[in-house]
Design a protein around this motif. Sequence first.
Motif, PDB file in Angstrom:
ATOM      1  N   THR A 135       3.718 -13.027  -0.459  1.00 30.24           N
ATOM      2  CA  THR A 135       4.818 -12.290   0.137  1.00 30.24           C
ATOM      3  C   THR A 135       4.317 -11.482   1.331  1.00 30.24           C
ATOM      4  O   THR A 135       3.111 -11.264   1.496  1.00 30.24           O
ATOM      5  N   GLU A 136       5.231 -11.016   2.152  1.00 31.30           N
ATOM      6  CA  GLU A 136       4.851 -10.204   3.310  1.00 31.30           C
ATOM      7  C   GLU A 136       4.257  -8.884   2.839  1.00 31.30           C
ATOM      8  O   GLU A 136       4.756  -8.267   1.895  1.00 31.30           O
ATOM      9  N   ALA A 137       3.189  -8.465   3.474  1.00 32.63           N
ATOM     10  CA  ALA A 137       2.544  -7.203   3.103  1.00 32.63           C
ATOM     11  C   ALA A 137       3.468  -6.031   3.402  1.00 32.63           C
ATOM     12  O   ALA A 137       4.163  -6.008   4.420  1.00 32.63           O
ATOM     13  N   GLU A 138       3.478  -5.060   2.506  1.00 30.80           N
ATOM     14  CA  GLU A 138       4.326  -3.889   2.686  1.00 30.80           C
ATOM     15  C   GLU A 138       3.854  -3.062   3.876  1.00 30.80           C
ATOM     16  O   GLU A 138       2.669  -3.021   4.194  1.00 30.80           O
ATOM     17  N   ALA A 139       4.800  -2.401   4.514  1.00 29.08           N
ATOM     18  CA  ALA A 139       4.476  -1.535   5.647  1.00 29.08           C
ATOM     19  C   ALA A 139       3.494  -0.457   5.211  1.00 29.08           C
ATOM     20  O   ALA A 139       3.623   0.122   4.131  1.00 29.08           O
ATOM     21  N   GLY A 140       2.492  -0.194   6.048  1.00 25.84           N
ATOM     22  CA  GLY A 140       1.509   0.827   5.749  1.00 25.84           C
ATOM     23  C   GLY A 140       0.338   0.345   4.927  1.00 25.84           C
ATOM     24  O   GLY A 140      -0.604   1.107   4.678  1.00 25.84           O
ATOM     25  N   THR A 141       0.376  -0.933   4.503  1.00 30.45           N
ATOM     26  CA  THR A 141      -0.716  -1.487   3.716  1.00 30.45           C
ATOM     27  C   THR A 141      -1.891  -1.856   4.619  1.00 30.45           C
ATOM     28  O   THR A 141      -1.697  -2.312   5.747  1.00 30.45           O
ATOM     29  N   VAL A 142      -3.097  -1.654   4.125  1.00 28.63           N
ATOM     30  CA  VAL A 142      -4.281  -2.176   4.814  1.00 28.63           C
ATOM     31  C   VAL A 142      -4.222  -3.702   4.721  1.00 28.63           C
ATOM     32  O   VAL A 142      -4.110  -4.260   3.622  1.00 28.63           O
ATOM     33  N   VAL A 143      -4.268  -4.376   5.860  1.00 28.64           N
ATOM     34  CA  VAL A 143      -4.180  -5.836   5.859  1.00 28.64           C
ATOM     35  C   VAL A 143      -5.434  -6.423   6.503  1.00 28.64           C
ATOM     36  O   VAL A 143      -5.834  -6.017   7.603  1.00 28.64           O
ATOM     37  N   LEU A 144      -6.056  -7.354   5.813  1.00 30.04           N
ATOM     38  CA  LEU A 144      -7.142  -8.143   6.372  1.00 30.04           C
ATOM     39  C   LEU A 144      -6.531  -9.457   6.825  1.00 30.04           C
ATOM     40  O   LEU A 144      -6.141 -10.296   6.013  1.00 30.04           O
ATOM     41  N   TRP A 145      -6.407  -9.594   8.133  1.00 29.31           N
ATOM     42  CA  TRP A 145      -5.740 -10.766   8.710  1.00 29.31           C
ATOM     43  C   TRP A 145      -6.748 -11.899   8.905  1.00 29.31           C
ATOM     44  O   TRP A 145      -7.743 -11.732   9.602  1.00 29.31           O
ATOM     45  N   MET A 146      -6.468 -13.041   8.287  1.00 31.49           N
ATOM     46  CA  MET A 146      -7.322 -14.204   8.422  1.00 31.49           C
ATOM     47  C   MET A 146      -6.871 -15.048   9.614  1.00 31.49           C
ATOM     48  O   MET A 146      -5.669 -15.145   9.919  1.00 31.49           O
TER      49      MET A 146
END
Length: 233
Positions: A135-146
Amino acid sequence: MSESPFQTEPNPRDQAPQFVLPLVVRVEKTAPPARTDALETAARAVLVLLGDERSVGDGEWAQVMLDWQDARIRKVVRRARGAEWRRAGELPGITLTGKSAEVRVFPPVPLDGWPKELAKLQVSGTDLDDPEPPTEAEAGTVVLWMSPDVDMSAGKAMAQAGHGAQLAWWELSDEERTAWREAGFPLAVRTAEPGRWRELTASGLPLVRDAGFTEIAPGSCTVVAEHPALRAR
């Protein structure tokens, strides 16, 4: 850390003794973990190790952690099941459990000095899948983009996610690290759309350029770490 541990060009880090951070993912035949959960659990495992009291100051792992971070930053993911997993669990380390994944991270070991319990484990065979699209990451979440451009096995991608998490950790202040740790290191791993990836790689956020020891070409951009605190700067 002015000399990047991930850049492909020769630098003084190459002259230091080389270490590797072992991670072992549990892959049972009948219940393999979901790929994205394995990547996220591996990234959190690296962060938990970095923030563990044994890894800093006078901790029992502090010196080997410093030695590892003074050289090239290598991480290798191996798989285990059954008795192999139980034997790995008897070695000093930390086990992290995700929704479906179990990953154990160990203090760094010399590049040619793996414990026999880990050396015999297979690197191949970590071709994991997601039963359903993340699912789409929630706003404000730390995201590691591949990267959408680099094809990697799950094991290689787990190591790259760990690299991205580590770069973000290095960039944070002590207060920001503490807040992230006390929250349980929440994060998401997602693959960026091509247009978004181009923006991310030019954003100034922490970017992993793989050294090319395995699977992919040297200098390949694999992960961008988007922590809200770093984006705000």
